[in-house]
Structures are given as structure tokens and as C-alpha cells.
Design a protein around this motif. Structure first.
Motif, PDB file in Angstrom:
ATOM      1  N   ASP A  22       0.820  -1.210   0.000  1.00  0.00           N
ATOM      2  CA  ASP A  22       0.000   0.000   0.000  1.00  0.00           C
ATOM      3  C   ASP A  22       0.858   1.265   0.000  1.00  0.00           C
ATOM      4  O   ASP A  22       0.335   2.372  -0.147  1.00  0.00           O
ATOM      5  N   PHE A  23       2.179   1.099   0.204  1.00  0.00           N
ATOM      6  CA  PHE A  23       3.112   2.228   0.193  1.00  0.00           C
ATOM      7  C   PHE A  23       4.014   2.099  -1.035  1.00  0.00           C
ATOM      8  O   PHE A  23       4.732   1.117  -1.172  1.00  0.00           O
ATOM      9  N   GLN A  24       3.984   3.097  -1.892  1.00  0.00           N
ATOM     10  CA  GLN A  24       4.801   3.077  -3.103  1.00  0.00           C
ATOM     11  C   GLN A  24       5.913   4.114  -2.998  1.00  0.00           C
ATOM     12  O   GLN A  24       5.639   5.303  -2.787  1.00  0.00           O
ATOM     13  N   CYS A  25       7.162   3.669  -3.114  1.00  0.00           N
ATOM     14  CA  CYS A  25       8.311   4.580  -3.104  1.00  0.00           C
ATOM     15  C   CYS A  25       8.592   5.036  -4.529  1.00  0.00           C
ATOM     16  O   CYS A  25       9.154   4.281  -5.330  1.00  0.00           O
ATOM     17  N   ILE A  26       8.186   6.250  -4.850  1.00  0.00           N
ATOM     18  CA  ILE A  26       8.331   6.784  -6.204  1.00  0.00           C
ATOM     19  C   ILE A  26       8.815   8.229  -6.117  1.00  0.00           C
ATOM     20  O   ILE A  26       8.221   9.035  -5.400  1.00  0.00           O
ATOM     21  N   PRO A  27       9.884   8.578  -6.847  1.00  0.00           N
ATOM     22  CA  PRO A  27      10.366   9.963  -6.832  1.00  0.00           C
ATOM     23  C   PRO A  27       9.279  10.938  -7.277  1.00  0.00           C
ATOM     24  O   PRO A  27       8.485  10.630  -8.161  1.00  0.00           O
ATOM     25  N   CYS A  28       9.242  12.100  -6.637  1.00  0.00           N
ATOM     26  CA  CYS A  28       8.203  13.091  -6.916  1.00  0.00           C
ATOM     27  C   CYS A  28       8.804  14.372  -7.484  1.00  0.00           C
ATOM     28  O   CYS A  28       9.909  14.759  -7.115  1.00  0.00           O
ATOM     29  N   ASP A  29       8.055  15.030  -8.349  1.00  0.00           N
ATOM     30  CA  ASP A  29       8.452  16.337  -8.853  1.00  0.00           C
ATOM     31  C   ASP A  29       7.971  17.439  -7.918  1.00  0.00           C
ATOM     32  O   ASP A  29       8.577  18.491  -7.822  1.00  0.00           O
ATOM     33  N   GLU A  30       6.880  17.179  -7.228  1.00  0.00           N
ATOM     34  CA  GLU A  30       6.307  18.179  -6.332  1.00  0.00           C
ATOM     35  C   GLU A  30       7.164  18.335  -5.076  1.00  0.00           C
ATOM     36  O   GLU A  30       7.928  17.443  -4.707  1.00  0.00           O
ATOM     37  N   MET A  31       6.991  19.485  -4.409  1.00  0.00           N
ATOM     38  CA  MET A  31       7.715  19.737  -3.161  1.00  0.00           C
ATOM     39  C   MET A  31       6.937  19.125  -1.997  1.00  0.00           C
ATOM     40  O   MET A  31       6.354  19.814  -1.162  1.00  0.00           O
ATOM     41  N   ARG A  32       6.924  17.820  -1.957  1.00  0.00           N
ATOM     42  CA  ARG A  32       6.229  17.115  -0.878  1.00  0.00           C
ATOM     43  C   ARG A  32       6.946  15.809  -0.621  1.00  0.00           C
ATOM     44  O   ARG A  32       7.698  15.315  -1.462  1.00  0.00           O
ATOM     45  N   SER A  33       6.708  15.239   0.541  1.00  0.00           N
ATOM     46  CA  SER A  33       7.379  13.984   0.886  1.00  0.00           C
ATOM     47  C   SER A  33       6.465  12.774   0.736  1.00  0.00           C
ATOM     48  O   SER A  33       6.923  11.637   0.844  1.00  0.00           O
TER      49      SER A  33
ATOM     50  N   PRO B  14      10.969   9.314  -2.144  1.00  0.00           N
ATOM     51  CA  PRO B  14      12.328   9.118  -1.622  1.00  0.00           C
ATOM     52  C   PRO B  14      13.240  10.318  -1.819  1.00  0.00           C
ATOM     53  O   PRO B  14      14.117  10.574  -0.989  1.00  0.00           O
ATOM     54  N   ASN B  15      13.045  11.058  -2.915  1.00  0.00           N
ATOM     55  CA  ASN B  15      13.910  12.204  -3.197  1.00  0.00           C
ATOM     56  C   ASN B  15      13.572  13.427  -2.354  1.00  0.00           C
ATOM     57  O   ASN B  15      14.284  14.428  -2.392  1.00  0.00           O
ATOM     58  N   LYS B  16      12.492  13.359  -1.564  1.00  0.00           N
ATOM     59  CA  LYS B  16      12.111  14.463  -0.689  1.00  0.00           C
ATOM     60  C   LYS B  16      12.167  14.081   0.789  1.00  0.00           C
ATOM     61  O   LYS B  16      11.884  14.907   1.658  1.00  0.00           O
ATOM     62  N   ILE B  17      12.498  12.823   1.067  1.00  0.00           N
ATOM     63  CA  ILE B  17      12.553  12.338   2.452  1.00  0.00           C
ATOM     64  C   ILE B  17      14.001  12.331   2.914  1.00  0.00           C
ATOM     65  O   ILE B  17      14.853  11.680   2.324  1.00  0.00           O
ATOM     66  N   GLY B  18      14.277  13.067   4.002  1.00  0.00           N
ATOM     67  CA  GLY B  18      15.654  13.260   4.426  1.00  0.00           C
ATOM     68  C   GLY B  18      16.169  12.312   5.477  1.00  0.00           C
ATOM     69  O   GLY B  18      17.383  12.243   5.717  1.00  0.00           O
ATOM     70  N   SER B  19      15.274  11.572   6.141  1.00  0.00           N
ATOM     71  CA  SER B  19      15.716  10.683   7.213  1.00  0.00           C
ATOM     72  C   SER B  19      14.640   9.635   7.489  1.00  0.00           C
ATOM     73  O   SER B  19      13.503   9.755   7.009  1.00  0.00           O
ATOM     74  N   LYS B  20      15.001   8.639   8.266  1.00  0.00           N
ATOM     75  CA  LYS B  20      14.045   7.595   8.640  1.00  0.00           C
ATOM     76  C   LYS B  20      12.906   8.182   9.475  1.00  0.00           C
ATOM     77  O   LYS B  20      11.743   7.801   9.317  1.00  0.00           O
ATOM     78  N   THR B  21      13.230   9.119  10.371  1.00  0.00           N
ATOM     79  CA  THR B  21      12.204   9.774  11.191  1.00  0.00           C
ATOM     80  C   THR B  21      11.248  10.575  10.307  1.00  0.00           C
ATOM     81  O   THR B  21      10.033  10.562  10.521  1.00  0.00           O
ATOM     82  N   HIS B  22      11.798  11.254   9.328  1.00  0.00           N
ATOM     83  CA  HIS B  22      10.968  12.004   8.377  1.00  0.00           C
ATOM     84  C   HIS B  22      10.017  11.055   7.650  1.00  0.00           C
ATOM     85  O   HIS B  22       8.829  11.363   7.474  1.00  0.00           O
ATOM     86  N   GLN B  23      10.520   9.899   7.241  1.00  0.00           N
ATOM     87  CA  GLN B  23       9.659   8.929   6.555  1.00  0.00           C
ATOM     88  C   GLN B  23       8.599   8.383   7.509  1.00  0.00           C
ATOM     89  O   GLN B  23       7.459   8.149   7.101  1.00  0.00           O
ATOM     90  N   GLU B  24       8.939   8.177   8.762  1.00  0.00           N
ATOM     91  CA  GLU B  24       7.962   7.714   9.748  1.00  0.00           C
ATOM     92  C   GLU B  24       6.813   8.714   9.864  1.00  0.00           C
ATOM     93  O   GLU B  24       5.633   8.334   9.816  1.00  0.00           O
ATOM     94  N   HIS B  25       7.139  10.000   9.999  1.00  0.00           N
ATOM     95  CA  HIS B  25       6.107  11.035  10.090  1.00  0.00           C
ATOM     96  C   HIS B  25       5.259  11.061   8.821  1.00  0.00           C
ATOM     97  O   HIS B  25       4.029  11.207   8.888  1.00  0.00           O
TER      98      HIS B  25
END
Length: 226
Positions: free
Chosen positions: A89-100, A113-124
Motif C-alpha cells: 500500500d506504500f509506493q516509493c516513487i520519486p516526486c516532482d512536487e515539493m512534498r514527501s 524518496p527524493n524528498k525524504i531526508g531521514s528515517k524519522t521524516h519517513q515515519e512522520h
């Protein structure tokens, strides 16, 4: 007679590493590389970075689904509203938009993935989007309705950890008075402005303001803001 010192054998892997390092140095300094070579090398670096970021996103996703208390809690709460969550249900796909990340009732949850800076950021980000999914299944949200979306955006920003003081510091915001509420409102407005039915920022602000009190107070499925 003295023994002759042997030259260590250089592996093909080491040679490739050295070649890449040399090209990187040329790319940075601009010396010894023409424009075509620079473009080709940059393209290769971008592809390698994208692959690394996507692989990292997948690794973090699996780990968080197993070990993160808020992610596991949301998986359980979604099960209670008849939505069985899996890693698919979670797809890791690079984004053009300024969002994570993002949520779609049809496609599920997007992680950028290209907007997520850390594991904690991905958790949030995962918890944020799972709250949208929870709202969709429990409250039957009409995502074309700005007030409906505004309510879910307020709840997701407030409950996901996205507006913790440390995250705001990283963004460059240093508000000390009602910092959490200010962050929640700002990020909710930002998200609502992306709705195709939203004409401008002022309309997004009105939608968020009209639902803010009641939706900020609604911490379901959490007992409180964690």
C-alpha cells in the motif's frame, strides 16, 4: 639479496571506483571534461542517486512497519475500519512536487524518496498519509470538498509528528508561542491549495479556519497528540 617488493594487485572494482572518483572530480572542477561528458556523467549520477533513495525508502518502510509504534498503531486502527494495510500500500516513487508523500483513495500511499531526508521524516510521512487513509475509510471524506480535505489535513499535520518543534526547526520556523497550532494551520493551508477545486490561498485559508477548532480537537484514533 633483498626480496623485491611486490606491487599489490588492483581489483577491477577498485579501478572502477577510482575511475568514478576521477570523473566526479572532473565534474566538480570542470577540468578535463567537455559539456557532453558532463551531461552524461550527471545523468548517471542522478540515476544512481534515485536508485539509492528508492532502495533506502523500501528498507525504511519495511523496518517502520515492523518496529515503529505509531506506524504499527495506525496499521491496527486501519484494520478496525476494514482496511488491511500491507507494505504494497506504500509506493516509493520519486516526486516532482515539493512534498514527501501523498494519499490517493485509488492508488494508496505515495512516499517520495527524493524528498525524504531521514528515517524519522519517513515515519512522520507514513503516519501522516495513514491518517488520511483512516479518515477516508471511517468518515467517507469527499476529497473534492475543501472543508473535508482541510479537516483531514489539520488532523494529519497535528497527529503525525509532522509539526514537532524539531521538524519546524529544520524547516527554519522558530515560533515559540502556539508553535504546534501555527505549524498545523500553515501546513494544512499549503496542502489544501493543491486541491484542483481550490482557487487561491485565501480560499484554502478560509476552509482551514472554518474547521480548525473542531478538527484540531479530534485526535482519533489517538488518545492525544503523541
Amino acid at each position: 639479496m633483498a626480496d623485491k617488493e611486490e606491487t599489490p594487485a588492483v581489483s577491477l572494482k577498485d579501478m572502477k571506483k577510482f575511475e568514478k572518483w576521477t570523473k566526479s572530480l572532473k565534474y566538480i572542477t570542470g577540468l578535463g571534461m567537455d559539456e557532453v561528458e558532463r551531461k552524461d556523467f550527471k545523468k548517471r549520477l542522478d540515476v544512481e542517486l534515485e536508485e539509492y533513495q528508492c532502495n533506502q525508502c523500501e528498507v525504511w518502510k519495511d523496518n517502520l512497519l515492523k518496529n515503529s509504534p505509531p506506524v504499527r498503531f495506525m496499521v491496527e486502527q486501519l484494520r478496525k475500519v476494514d482496511k488491511e494495510m500491507t507494505k504494497d500500500d506504500f509506493q516509493c516513487i520519486p516526486c516532482d512536487e515539493m512534498r514527501s508523500g501523498g494519499f490517493s483513495p485509488v492508488d494508496g500511499i505515495l512516499l517520495c524518496p527524493n524528498k525524504i531526508g531521514s528515517k524519522t521524516h519517513q515515519e512522520h510521512t507514513m503516519v501522516h498519509e495513514m491518517i488520511h487513509m483512516y479518515d477516508h475509510h471511517k468518515f467517507n471524506v469527499d476529497w473534492s470538498n475543501l472543508k473535508h480535505q482541510a479537516c483531514s489535513e489539520v488532523r494529519a499535520a497535528s497527529l503525525s509528528g509532522d509539526c514537532r518543534w524539531t521538524r519546524e526547526m529544520q524547516r527554519g520556523f522558530f515560533t515559540f508561542t502556539k508553535q504546534h497550532q501555527v505549524c498545523v494551520k500553515r501546513r494544512a493551508v499549503l496542502s489544501v491549495t493543491q486541491n484542483p477545486n481550490c482557487k487561491n490561498v485565501e480560499e484554502a485559508e478560509r476552509a482551514v479556519s472554518s474547521v480548525f477548532e473542531s478538527c484540531f480537537a479530534d485526535t482519533r484514533p489517538f488518545d492525544e497528540i503523541y
